[in-house]
Design a protein around this motif. Structure first.
Motif, PDB file in Angstrom:
ATOM      1  N   ALA A 132       7.667   7.227  -1.601  1.00  0.00           N
ATOM      2  CA  ALA A 132       7.892   7.841  -0.281  1.00  0.00           C
ATOM      3  C   ALA A 132       6.609   8.454   0.229  1.00  0.00           C
ATOM      4  O   ALA A 132       6.298   8.535   1.526  1.00  0.00           O
ATOM      5  CB  ALA A 132       9.298   8.568  -0.480  1.00  0.00           C
ATOM      6  N   CYS A 133       5.884   9.093  -0.489  1.00  0.00           N
ATOM      7  CA  CYS A 133       5.037   9.923  -0.063  1.00  0.00           C
ATOM      8  C   CYS A 133       3.914   9.142   0.580  1.00  0.00           C
ATOM      9  O   CYS A 133       3.342   9.314   1.622  1.00  0.00           O
ATOM     10  CB  CYS A 133       4.223  10.924  -1.264  1.00  0.00           C
ATOM     11  SG  CYS A 133       2.971  11.966  -0.669  1.00  0.00           S
ATOM     12  N   VAL A 134       3.446   8.039  -0.480  1.00  0.00           N
ATOM     13  CA  VAL A 134       2.172   7.557   0.210  1.00  0.00           C
ATOM     14  C   VAL A 134       2.577   6.467   1.468  1.00  0.00           C
ATOM     15  O   VAL A 134       1.911   6.262   2.263  1.00  0.00           O
ATOM     16  CB  VAL A 134       1.840   6.581  -0.975  1.00  0.00           C
ATOM     17  CG1 VAL A 134       1.013   7.527  -1.961  1.00  0.00           C
ATOM     18  CG2 VAL A 134       2.626   5.625  -1.640  1.00  0.00           C
ATOM     19  N   GLU A 135       3.879   6.129   1.327  1.00  0.00           N
ATOM     20  CA  GLU A 135       4.415   5.321   2.451  1.00  0.00           C
ATOM     21  C   GLU A 135       4.260   6.191   3.893  1.00  0.00           C
ATOM     22  O   GLU A 135       4.153   5.765   4.851  1.00  0.00           O
ATOM     23  CB  GLU A 135       5.718   4.966   2.488  1.00  0.00           C
ATOM     24  CG  GLU A 135       5.808   3.709   1.235  1.00  0.00           C
ATOM     25  CD  GLU A 135       7.476   3.116   1.142  1.00  0.00           C
ATOM     26  OE1 GLU A 135       7.324   1.950   0.622  1.00  0.00           O
ATOM     27  OE2 GLU A 135       8.477   3.988   1.612  1.00  0.00           O
ATOM     28  N   ARG A 136       4.810   7.599   3.593  1.00  0.00           N
ATOM     29  CA  ARG A 136       4.552   8.271   4.932  1.00  0.00           C
ATOM     30  C   ARG A 136       2.980   8.476   5.248  1.00  0.00           C
ATOM     31  O   ARG A 136       2.634   8.437   6.224  1.00  0.00           O
ATOM     32  CB  ARG A 136       5.132   9.846   4.578  1.00  0.00           C
ATOM     33  CG  ARG A 136       6.764   9.524   4.454  1.00  0.00           C
ATOM     34  CD  ARG A 136       7.377  11.029   4.217  1.00  0.00           C
ATOM     35  NE  ARG A 136       9.025  10.777   3.778  1.00  0.00           N
ATOM     36  CZ  ARG A 136       9.828  11.614   4.084  1.00  0.00           C
ATOM     37  NH1 ARG A 136       9.348  12.919   4.179  1.00  0.00           N
ATOM     38  NH2 ARG A 136      11.098  11.458   3.913  1.00  0.00           N
ATOM     39  N   ILE A 137       2.227   8.663   4.233  1.00  0.00           N
ATOM     40  CA  ILE A 137       0.829   8.881   4.555  1.00  0.00           C
ATOM     41  C   ILE A 137       0.154   7.478   5.025  1.00  0.00           C
ATOM     42  O   ILE A 137      -0.585   7.616   6.315  1.00  0.00           O
ATOM     43  CB  ILE A 137      -0.036   8.942   3.142  1.00  0.00           C
ATOM     44  CG1 ILE A 137       0.332  10.198   2.532  1.00  0.00           C
ATOM     45  CG2 ILE A 137      -1.619   8.763   3.375  1.00  0.00           C
ATOM     46  CD1 ILE A 137      -0.400  10.631   1.198  1.00  0.00           C
ATOM     47  N   ALA A 138       0.917   6.428   5.093  1.00  0.00           N
ATOM     48  CA  ALA A 138       0.360   5.246   5.553  1.00  0.00           C
ATOM     49  C   ALA A 138       1.366   4.835   6.896  1.00  0.00           C
ATOM     50  O   ALA A 138       0.983   3.835   7.475  1.00  0.00           O
ATOM     51  CB  ALA A 138       0.672   3.917   4.614  1.00  0.00           C
ATOM     52  N   GLY A 139       2.122   5.893   7.181  1.00  0.00           N
ATOM     53  CA  GLY A 139       2.881   5.904   8.698  1.00  0.00           C
ATOM     54  C   GLY A 139       4.031   4.932   8.705  1.00  0.00           C
ATOM     55  O   GLY A 139       4.468   4.743   9.497  1.00  0.00           O
ATOM     56  N   ILE A 140       4.380   4.668   7.250  1.00  0.00           N
ATOM     57  CA  ILE A 140       5.800   4.212   7.207  1.00  0.00           C
ATOM     58  C   ILE A 140       6.817   5.386   6.833  1.00  0.00           C
ATOM     59  O   ILE A 140       6.456   6.439   6.093  1.00  0.00           O
ATOM     60  CB  ILE A 140       5.836   3.199   5.902  1.00  0.00           C
ATOM     61  CG1 ILE A 140       4.768   1.919   6.202  1.00  0.00           C
ATOM     62  CG2 ILE A 140       7.239   2.264   5.630  1.00  0.00           C
ATOM     63  CD1 ILE A 140       4.477   1.130   4.864  1.00  0.00           C
TER      64      ILE A 140
ATOM     65  N   VAL B  62       2.650   5.443 -10.168  1.00  0.00           N
ATOM     66  CA  VAL B  62       3.583   4.533  -9.000  1.00  0.00           C
ATOM     67  C   VAL B  62       2.960   4.654  -7.597  1.00  0.00           C
ATOM     68  O   VAL B  62       2.821   3.889  -6.957  1.00  0.00           O
ATOM     69  CB  VAL B  62       4.957   4.951  -9.304  1.00  0.00           C
ATOM     70  CG1 VAL B  62       5.670   4.306  -7.996  1.00  0.00           C
ATOM     71  CG2 VAL B  62       5.762   4.396 -10.695  1.00  0.00           C
ATOM     72  N   ALA B  63       2.628   6.018  -7.344  1.00  0.00           N
ATOM     73  CA  ALA B  63       2.126   6.362  -6.329  1.00  0.00           C
ATOM     74  C   ALA B  63       0.780   5.613  -5.862  1.00  0.00           C
ATOM     75  O   ALA B  63       0.650   5.180  -4.724  1.00  0.00           O
ATOM     76  CB  ALA B  63       1.849   7.729  -5.891  1.00  0.00           C
ATOM     77  N   ALA B  64      -0.057   5.488  -6.997  1.00  0.00           N
ATOM     78  CA  ALA B  64      -1.609   4.792  -6.856  1.00  0.00           C
ATOM     79  C   ALA B  64      -1.004   3.332  -6.573  1.00  0.00           C
ATOM     80  O   ALA B  64      -1.830   2.801  -5.596  1.00  0.00           O
ATOM     81  CB  ALA B  64      -2.048   5.072  -7.968  1.00  0.00           C
ATOM     82  N   ILE B  65      -0.005   2.695  -7.372  1.00  0.00           N
ATOM     83  CA  ILE B  65      -0.076   1.112  -6.981  1.00  0.00           C
ATOM     84  C   ILE B  65       0.469   1.017  -5.692  1.00  0.00           C
ATOM     85  O   ILE B  65      -0.066   0.207  -5.073  1.00  0.00           O
ATOM     86  CB  ILE B  65       0.892   0.688  -8.172  1.00  0.00           C
ATOM     87  CG1 ILE B  65       0.327   0.782  -9.456  1.00  0.00           C
ATOM     88  CG2 ILE B  65       1.381  -0.779  -7.813  1.00  0.00           C
ATOM     89  CD1 ILE B  65       1.069   0.515 -10.921  1.00  0.00           C
ATOM     90  N   ARG B  66       1.595   1.910  -5.279  1.00  0.00           N
ATOM     91  CA  ARG B  66       1.918   1.547  -3.947  1.00  0.00           C
ATOM     92  C   ARG B  66       1.107   1.853  -2.938  1.00  0.00           C
ATOM     93  O   ARG B  66       1.138   0.970  -1.901  1.00  0.00           O
ATOM     94  CB  ARG B  66       3.368   2.476  -3.605  1.00  0.00           C
ATOM     95  CG  ARG B  66       3.801   2.298  -2.485  1.00  0.00           C
ATOM     96  CD  ARG B  66       4.451   0.900  -2.275  1.00  0.00           C
ATOM     97  NE  ARG B  66       5.240   0.722  -0.932  1.00  0.00           N
ATOM     98  CZ  ARG B  66       4.947  -0.411  -0.164  1.00  0.00           C
ATOM     99  NH1 ARG B  66       4.020  -1.384  -0.479  1.00  0.00           N
ATOM    100  NH2 ARG B  66       5.487  -0.398   1.094  1.00  0.00           N
ATOM    101  N   ALA B  67       0.388   2.962  -3.087  1.00  0.00           N
ATOM    102  CA  ALA B  67      -0.692   3.039  -2.002  1.00  0.00           C
ATOM    103  C   ALA B  67      -1.908   1.976  -1.878  1.00  0.00           C
ATOM    104  O   ALA B  67      -2.063   1.708  -0.860  1.00  0.00           O
ATOM    105  CB  ALA B  67      -1.618   4.367  -2.256  1.00  0.00           C
ATOM    106  N   ALA B  68      -2.141   1.318  -3.080  1.00  0.00           N
ATOM    107  CA  ALA B  68      -3.120   0.261  -2.839  1.00  0.00           C
ATOM    108  C   ALA B  68      -2.520  -0.948  -2.377  1.00  0.00           C
ATOM    109  O   ALA B  68      -3.230  -1.526  -1.517  1.00  0.00           O
ATOM    110  CB  ALA B  68      -3.416   0.094  -4.459  1.00  0.00           C
ATOM    111  N   GLN B  69      -1.169  -1.216  -2.649  1.00  0.00           N
ATOM    112  CA  GLN B  69      -0.487  -2.314  -1.909  1.00  0.00           C
ATOM    113  C   GLN B  69      -0.458  -1.976  -0.510  1.00  0.00           C
ATOM    114  O   GLN B  69      -0.437  -2.889   0.363  1.00  0.00           O
ATOM    115  CB  GLN B  69       0.881  -2.276  -2.359  1.00  0.00           C
ATOM    116  CG  GLN B  69       1.097  -2.906  -3.724  1.00  0.00           C
ATOM    117  CD  GLN B  69       2.793  -2.647  -4.207  1.00  0.00           C
ATOM    118  OE1 GLN B  69       3.384  -2.006  -3.599  1.00  0.00           O
ATOM    119  NE2 GLN B  69       2.860  -3.142  -5.517  1.00  0.00           N
TER     120      GLN B  69
END
Length: 463
Positions: free
Chosen positions: A326-334, A19-26
């Motif tokens: 939540a984790c990858v969104e924070r990595i992306a600044g969200i 799930v983190a992989a897909i969201r990070a790619a998005q």
């Protein structure tokens, strides 16, 4: 050996990782997801949540056909079990869903890498397998999940004495099955084999089953499971289990040995954080092996993050998925968000048990004054038409503010009903908010509505 470079490399392809992989790619990151298994999906999808629910559904229908179809005027004659066919259905569901992850990775441009990953440093993972390679990334996300916890002196052989994975693939119905552990996994799988004809003996060291579940509901569940034929022994400490000829022998402290055909060890799970090179990367764990993270899911090494079962808390797939997003969104600044006070949990026995928020025991221990509303399933017309009149909904609300603090359900489709309660609590709803929301008739959801009315002592359909 090839070397590839990514913005984010995720170690672990279970619910947290994929799930983190897909969201990070998005979000525009170049992502790799590494997993040692041939199929992505982790324990939950391959050998946990999904296959166990498939067997729970099949075994429930088998039992219904044997015992209850006649109540509906359906005469079936001799009902026979084809265990191999039941297992084939389970495997087909797993194959379909794991294959779906490959399609999602392709659609979202996620690089799926199959092989065993090991950290070399905070930005490098060495992958061994059919195609060895080195993966370098600006950031690494650890999502290795967990595995069944072992017990001393339990001689697991992966066939006769095994864990939940073993119990999903028995080739024949055991005449007698001993389940060590009275938690949700042991009771779910014990229920499967009990329905299919096993004599199931559950041995729990604590003085009650389902630790963490609201005490009133756990007691109701205990009585129900005993009526269904499960032989449950609490306060029972298992000293050892071994294979003896063509039987298994379970030794109990201050009790007689139990001879059986199979043993299912189900005493919780531990983080799968060993053997992945944590020390090489300088990453710290607590004494139990869980990774320690800050509010942004960073470990003590700033370039390495961690989520899911390997950081502790509720070991639930949906909690892990939420952390992944939540984790990858924070990595992306969200600003990613997980409300840990509103994580629902479900036990897929029959009846189902579902809960969100705090239990009565927790509220009493914290000194929180509360009011309680209860509605039994027997007062609900839809439950009666389904032949599912056993169960209840309990809503706990703050005495002063009426804000919902916890909802606990035992009964048919409790796992679906708890979603309304979780949504209400996420938005800070009061029991009055639920009570004033129109619920369709006739539906099981009306049991939740009636329980909310009961908080204020104005229930309509209960005495």
């Amino acid at each position: 050996m090839t070397t590839d470079r990514f913005d984010l490399a995720i170690l672990g392809g279970g619910p947290a990782g994929y799930v983190a992989a897909i969201r990070a790619a998005q979000l525009g990151l170049k992502v790799a997801c590494i997993d040692e298994n041939q199929r992505f999906g982790g324990t939950c999808l391959r050998v946990g949540c999904i296959p166990s629910k498939a067997l729970l559904e099949s075994s429930h229908l088998y039992q219904e056909a044997q015992q209850h179809f006649g109540d509906h005027g359906i005469e079936t004659g001799d009902v026979r079990l084809n265990l191999a066919r039941m297992m084939q259905r389970k495997d087909k569901i797993v194959d379909t869903l794991t294959g779906g992850i490959d399609m999602l990775f392709k659609k979202n441009n996620v690089q799926g890498i199959r092989g065993r990953g090991k950290l070399i440093d905070g930005q490098t993972i060495e992958v061994t397998g059919d195609e060895p390679q080195t993966v370098r990334a600006d950031k690494i996300l650890l999502a290795m999940g967990s595995r069944p916890a072992p017990l001393p002196n339990i001689e697991q052989d992966g066939q006769w004495i095994g864990d939940s994975t073993t119990a999903l693939s028995y080739e024949e119905v055991p005449e007698r099955l001993v389940v060590i552990g009275g938690g949700y996994i042991g009771l779910e799988l014990g229920s499967v084999w009990n329905r299919l004809g096993s004599e199931v003996i559950v041995l729990e060291a604590m003085d009650r089953i389902l630790m963490g579940v609201d005490g009133e509901l756990a007691a109701l569940a205990h009585r129900t499971f005993k009526r269904q034929g499960l032989k449950i022994h609490t306060g029972t400490f298992v000293q050892s289990a071994r294979r003896d000829g063509d039987r298994c022998v379970v030794a109990i402290k201050d009790g007689d040995e139990i001879r059986c055909d199979r043993v299912l060890l189900s005493t919780g799970r531990v983080p799968a954080t060993d053997k992945i090179g944590l020390s090489a990367a300088g990453i710290q764990t607590d004494r139990r092996g869980f990774l320690e993270v800050n509010a942004d899911y960073q470990t003590n090494v700033p370039s390495v993050y961690a989520i899911g079962d390997c950081i502790g808390g509720a070991m639930l797939a949906h909690k892990a998925m939420e952390e992944g997003v939540a984790c990858v969104e924070r990595i992306a600044g969200i600003h990613g968000h997980v409300n840990y006070d509103v994580i629902p949990a479900i036990v897929y026995t029959h009846p189902e048990i579902a809960m969100v928020g705090r239990t009565e025991e927790q509220l009493k221990e914290a000194g929180v004054a509360y009011r309680k509303g209860i509605c039994p399933y027997g007062a609900n017309g839809r439950a009666r038409t389904l032949g599912e009149a056993e169960g209840r909904v309990k809503i706990l609300a703050d005495e002063k503010t009426d804000r919902v603090l916890g909802v606990h359900i035992i009964g048919a489709r409790a796992g679906d009903l708890i979603a309304e309660a979780a949504a209400a609590m996420e938005f800070g709803a009061s029991s009055e908010d639920i009570a004033r929301t129109c619920h369709a008739h006739p539906t099981l959801a009306e049991v939740v509505h009636e329980a909310a009315l009961s908080v204020d002592k104005r229930a309509i359909h209960t005495v």
